[in-house]
Scaffold this active site. Structure first.
Site, PDB file in Angstrom:
ATOM      1  N   HIS A 109       0.823  -1.199   0.000  1.00  0.00           N
ATOM      2  CA  HIS A 109       0.000   0.000   0.000  1.00  0.00           C
ATOM      3  C   HIS A 109       0.868   1.265   0.000  1.00  0.00           C
ATOM      4  CE1 HIS A 109      -3.599  -2.287   1.989  1.00  0.00           C
ATOM      5  NE2 HIS A 109      -3.462  -2.585   0.709  1.00  0.00           N
TER       6      HIS A 109
HETATM    7  C1  LIG Z   1       0.214  -7.269  -4.880  1.00  0.00           C
HETATM    8  C2  LIG Z   1      -0.740  -6.169  -4.469  1.00  0.00           C
HETATM    9  C3  LIG Z   1      -1.889  -6.500  -3.787  1.00  0.00           C
HETATM   10  C4  LIG Z   1      -2.776  -5.506  -3.402  1.00  0.00           C
HETATM   11  N1  LIG Z   1      -3.933  -5.861  -2.769  1.00  0.00           N
HETATM   12  C5  LIG Z   1      -4.838  -4.922  -2.465  1.00  0.00           C
HETATM   13  C6  LIG Z   1      -6.091  -5.281  -1.901  1.00  0.00           C
HETATM   14  O1  LIG Z   1      -6.392  -6.454  -1.671  1.00  0.00           O
HETATM   15  N2  LIG Z   1      -6.964  -4.287  -1.604  1.00  0.00           N
HETATM   16  C7  LIG Z   1      -6.671  -2.978  -1.821  1.00  0.00           C
HETATM   17  O2  LIG Z   1      -7.511  -2.114  -1.519  1.00  0.00           O
HETATM   18  N3  LIG Z   1      -5.494  -2.606  -2.358  1.00  0.00           N
HETATM   19  C8  LIG Z   1      -4.582  -3.548  -2.701  1.00  0.00           C
HETATM   20  N4  LIG Z   1      -3.393  -3.183  -3.258  1.00  0.00           N
HETATM   21  C9  LIG Z   1      -3.103  -1.751  -3.427  1.00  0.00           C
HETATM   22  C10 LIG Z   1      -3.837  -1.169  -4.628  1.00  0.00           C
HETATM   23  O3  LIG Z   1      -3.690  -2.044  -5.736  1.00  0.00           O
HETATM   24  C11 LIG Z   1      -3.222   0.213  -4.940  1.00  0.00           C
HETATM   25  O4  LIG Z   1      -3.268   1.033  -3.783  1.00  0.00           O
HETATM   26  C12 LIG Z   1      -3.962   0.914  -6.044  1.00  0.00           C
HETATM   27  O5  LIG Z   1      -3.998   0.112  -7.211  1.00  0.00           O
HETATM   28  C13 LIG Z   1      -3.257   2.225  -6.344  1.00  0.00           C
HETATM   29  O6  LIG Z   1      -3.866   2.799  -7.476  1.00  0.00           O
HETATM   30  P1  LIG Z   1      -3.076   3.819  -8.364  1.00  0.00           P
HETATM   31  O7  LIG Z   1      -4.034   4.296  -9.407  1.00  0.00           O
HETATM   32  O8  LIG Z   1      -2.404   4.817  -7.499  1.00  0.00           O
HETATM   33  O9  LIG Z   1      -1.877   2.984  -9.048  1.00  0.00           O
HETATM   34  P2  LIG Z   1      -1.946   1.736 -10.014  1.00  0.00           P
HETATM   35  O10 LIG Z   1      -3.152   0.907  -9.752  1.00  0.00           O
HETATM   36  O11 LIG Z   1      -0.597   1.103  -9.923  1.00  0.00           O
HETATM   37  O12 LIG Z   1      -2.136   2.396 -11.445  1.00  0.00           O
HETATM   38  C14 LIG Z   1      -1.058   2.975 -12.139  1.00  0.00           C
HETATM   39  C15 LIG Z   1      -1.370   2.826 -13.617  1.00  0.00           C
HETATM   40  O13 LIG Z   1      -0.452   3.617 -14.363  1.00  0.00           O
HETATM   41  C16 LIG Z   1      -0.053   2.859 -15.490  1.00  0.00           C
HETATM   42  N5  LIG Z   1       1.236   3.400 -15.933  1.00  0.00           N
HETATM   43  C17 LIG Z   1       2.441   3.292 -15.335  1.00  0.00           C
HETATM   44  N6  LIG Z   1       3.380   3.947 -16.042  1.00  0.00           N
HETATM   45  C18 LIG Z   1       2.752   4.489 -17.078  1.00  0.00           C
HETATM   46  C19 LIG Z   1       3.187   5.294 -18.174  1.00  0.00           C
HETATM   47  N7  LIG Z   1       4.458   5.681 -18.309  1.00  0.00           N
HETATM   48  N8  LIG Z   1       2.256   5.675 -19.067  1.00  0.00           N
HETATM   49  C20 LIG Z   1       0.958   5.315 -18.938  1.00  0.00           C
HETATM   50  N9  LIG Z   1       0.500   4.556 -17.935  1.00  0.00           N
HETATM   51  C21 LIG Z   1       1.383   4.151 -17.021  1.00  0.00           C
HETATM   52  C22 LIG Z   1       0.022   1.440 -14.979  1.00  0.00           C
HETATM   53  O14 LIG Z   1      -0.048   0.536 -16.033  1.00  0.00           O
HETATM   54  C23 LIG Z   1      -1.219   1.383 -14.092  1.00  0.00           C
HETATM   55  O15 LIG Z   1      -2.377   1.025 -14.804  1.00  0.00           O
HETATM   56  C24 LIG Z   1      -2.494  -4.155  -3.679  1.00  0.00           C
HETATM   57  C25 LIG Z   1      -1.329  -3.829  -4.375  1.00  0.00           C
HETATM   58  C26 LIG Z   1      -0.457  -4.824  -4.760  1.00  0.00           C
HETATM   59  C27 LIG Z   1       0.780  -4.453  -5.535  1.00  0.00           C
END
Ligand SMILES: Cc1cc2nc3c(=O)[nH]c(=O)nc-3n(C[C@H](O)[C@H](O)[C@H](O)COP(=O)(O)OP(=O)(O)OC[C@H]3O[C@@H](n4cnc5c(N)ncnc54)[C@H](O)[C@@H]3O)c2cc1C
Length: 174
Positions: A109
């Site tokens: 997280h």
């Molecule tokens: C193994 C694991 C298990 C988890 N389990 C849970 C759970 O059970 N419950 C829960 O609530 N949370 C869980 N989490 C945490 C949750 O997944 C994250 O907090 C959440 O996804 C964060 O969202 P975000 O949009 O900040 O980032 P992300 O979901 O990482 O989204 C980032 C996006 O940006 C894209 N990207 C990256 N670089 C580029 C680029 N240069 N150009 C264009 N696109 C790009 C990526 O492909 C991705 O789609 C887990 C995380 C992990 C790693």
């Protein structure tokens, strides 16, 4: 080590895993080089703050084991010392610290690399409408803007941040 875990899981039916919801340790992401395609240095810096390590002195788990409910299911403290911590007296504060350093893991997280903060905070990146300070027409809408990790899972709060970003953009353009 293998013997320790196979024995633990063979006998185990009730496990307790304390989760540190409000860690004080702070990690960092820094540039590795001037090449924008290089992977950055990511240092989670887990357990750097001594208070985080103190949390894993699992005295409260031992107290829970002493309750009638736990006793009724035959729950007890696993009594074999962890191989990497045999130099500590089992059950002592140093033993729990050692165990935490060996066995603590992340729940994935990470947040806060572009935190939302008032102008008075030099580490703030976005304002309360998710706009990057000092840059026009750029917002950040993901978990990175959370100033602190939420006391729970981060997926739903990340979705909420996305929804709020959509509202802010509509407010500005409709
Ligand atoms: C193994 C694991 C298990 C988890 N389990 C849970 C759970 O059970 N419950 C829960 O609530 N949370 C869980 N989490 C945490 C949750 O997944 C994250 O907090 C959440 O996804 C964060 O969202 P975000 O949009 O900040 O980032 P992300 O979901 O990482 O989204 C980032 C996006 O940006 C894209 N990207 C990256 N670089 C580029 C680029 N240069 N150009 C264009 N696109 C790009 C990526 O492909 C991705 O789609 C887990 C995380 C992990 C790693």
């Amino acid at each position: 080590m293998e013997e320790y875990f196979s024995d633990l899981f063979y006998h185990d039916s009730v496990t307790m895993g304390p989760t540190l919801l409000r860690p004080k340790s702070r990690g960092s992401i820094t540039l590795r080089s001037t090449d924008p395609f290089d992977q950055p240095n990511i240092d989670p810096n887990f357990l750097a703050d001594p208070e985080d390590l103190e949390f894993f002195q699992v005295g409260f788990c031992v107290e829970i084991l002493e309750t009638n409910a736990m006793k009724s299911v035959g729950a007890k403290l696993y009594d074999k010392p962890f191989p990497g911590c045999r130099h500590q007296q089992m059950g002592s504060d140093d033993y729990w610290r050692c165990l935490a350093r060996h066995l603590a893991s992340t729940v994935y997280h990470p947040v806060g690399t572009c935190k939302m903060a008032p102008d008075s905070d030099p580490m703030g990146v976005v304002d309360n409408k998710l706009r990057v300070k000092g840059v026009t027409n750029l917002r950040v809408a993901d978990a990175s803007i959370m100033p602190l990790v939420t006391s729970g899972n981060t997926n739903a709060p990340s979705i909420m941040i996305g929804e709020r970003a959509a509202d802010f953009i509509k407010e500005d353009h409709l």
